[in-house]
Design a protein around this motif. Structure first.
Motif, mmCIF file in Angstrom:
data_model
loop_
_atom_site.group_PDB
_atom_site.id
_atom_site.type_symbol
_atom_site.label_atom_id
_atom_site.label_comp_id
_atom_site.label_asym_id
_atom_site.label_seq_id
_atom_site.Cartn_x
_atom_site.Cartn_y
_atom_site.Cartn_z
ATOM 1 N N TYR A 6 7.282 0.193 96.015
ATOM 2 C CA TYR A 6 7.673 -1.207 95.856
ATOM 3 C C TYR A 6 6.500 -2.140 96.161
ATOM 4 C CZ TYR A 6 12.492 0.551 95.861
ATOM 5 O OH TYR A 6 13.644 1.214 95.573
ATOM 6 N N ARG A 66 4.028 -3.731 93.281
ATOM 7 C CA ARG A 66 4.295 -4.891 92.422
ATOM 8 C C ARG A 66 5.169 -5.982 93.049
ATOM 9 N NH1 ARG A 66 0.836 -5.085 88.264
ATOM 10 N NH2 ARG A 66 0.702 -3.117 87.206
ATOM 11 N N ALA A 67 6.055 -5.629 93.965
ATOM 12 C CA ALA A 67 7.062 -6.584 94.441
ATOM 13 C C ALA A 67 6.522 -7.504 95.534
ATOM 14 C CB ALA A 67 8.284 -5.831 94.958
ATOM 15 N N ASN A 68 6.928 -8.778 95.500
ATOM 16 C CA ASN A 68 6.635 -9.647 96.638
ATOM 17 C C ASN A 68 7.656 -9.332 97.730
ATOM 18 O OD1 ASN A 68 9.037 -11.302 96.366
ATOM 19 N ND2 ASN A 68 8.017 -12.412 94.703
ATOM 20 N N ARG A 116 10.199 -10.904 99.118
ATOM 21 C CA ARG A 116 11.625 -11.167 98.837
ATOM 22 C C ARG A 116 12.198 -10.117 97.886
ATOM 23 N NH1 ARG A 116 10.352 -17.304 98.164
ATOM 24 N NH2 ARG A 116 10.654 -17.998 100.300
ATOM 25 N N GLU A 117 11.433 -9.824 96.836
ATOM 26 C CA GLU A 117 11.873 -8.791 95.891
ATOM 27 C C GLU A 117 11.981 -7.442 96.600
ATOM 28 O OE1 GLU A 117 9.751 -10.586 91.851
ATOM 29 O OE2 GLU A 117 8.651 -9.201 93.144
ATOM 30 N N LEU A 148 15.214 -7.276 98.692
ATOM 31 C CA LEU A 148 16.380 -7.149 97.810
ATOM 32 C C LEU A 148 16.444 -5.765 97.166
ATOM 33 C CD1 LEU A 148 18.801 -8.517 96.426
ATOM 34 C CD2 LEU A 148 17.227 -9.207 94.605
ATOM 35 N N ILE A 149 15.337 -5.317 96.571
ATOM 36 C CA ILE A 149 15.326 -4.032 95.863
ATOM 37 C C ILE A 149 15.573 -2.870 96.821
ATOM 38 C CG2 ILE A 149 13.871 -2.417 94.568
ATOM 39 C CD1 ILE A 149 12.428 -4.915 93.438
ATOM 40 N N TYR A 203 5.900 -0.294 102.500
ATOM 41 C CA TYR A 203 5.533 -1.546 101.848
ATOM 42 C C TYR A 203 4.348 -2.192 102.567
ATOM 43 C CZ TYR A 203 6.062 -6.225 99.824
ATOM 44 O OH TYR A 203 5.843 -7.420 99.182
#
Length: 196
Positions: A132, A135-137, A139-140, A143-144, A180
């Motif tokens: 994750y 690519r994900a910030n 917040r994403e 949530l993910i 992360y």
């Protein structure tokens, strides 16, 4: 020359880590489940295969950090094997369960087996958090990861293949958070100019 020595030392450390984690944590925990024990008894090199996977994964990760270049081939191969192993651990260990555990901190007991299983519930999800982190910030990511983990727990409950456990959601999320954060640190390190 110094880089070669660091790479050799990293291989030795990866080997010690791989043998230790599989021999003393993963394998004994998996043997507690009858289905795993039956499957592993059919394949004589389960432990050795797991050790090789952990050793090479750690060492190749180090090499990519050392050389400041990540190979997509490494990522595809690693995550293909990792996701398969994660699927096996999450969905095939229990013969048939259909229970709900709402105790958030049920792992906080002075029982070696329970503490090891809690540690592994964190460790199993570190690579997923790293995925994750590509690519994900943040917040994403939150949530993910929470949707994924809650989905896994729901599938285990609905299909009678595990327990819906709130503490597992917490531990798995902590593992994702470690992965992360580690991914973000590695990406930051890789974007810095190399010291000469």
């Amino acid at each position: 020359m110094a880089r070669s020595i660091r790479c050799v030392i990293a291989f030795i450390i990866s080997t010690i880590l791989g043998v230790g984690v599989v021999q003393y944590l993963v394998y004994p925990t998996l043997l507690q489940y009858e289905r795993f024990e039956n499957v592993m008894s059919r394949f004589g090199y389960t432990k050795e295969t797991l050790i090789v996977f952990v050793v090479l994964s750690c060492w190749f990760l180090y090499l990519q950090i050392e050389f400041r270049h990540f190979s997509r081939v490494y990522l595809y191969l690693f995550y293909s094997v990792y996701l398969f192993l994660l699927f096996v651990v999450l969905f095939t260990k229990a013969p048939e369960y259909h229970t709900f555990n709402g105790d958030l901190f049920d792992f906080l007991v002075w029982d070696r087996g329970t503490l090891i299983e809690a540690f592994l519930n964190v460790a199993y999800f570190i690579p997923l958090g790293g995925l994750y982190g590509l690519r994900a910030n943040w917040r994403e990511f939150i949530l993910i990861s929470l949707l994924t983990i809650t989905g896994i727990e729901t599938i285990q409950y609905v299909f009678y293949i595990g327990t819906f456990s709130v503490s597992d959601i917490l531990l798995n999320f902590l593992g994702c958070l470690v992965g992360y954060s580690s991914c973000l640190l590695i990406r930051k390190f890789l974007t810095k100019p190399a010291l000469k």
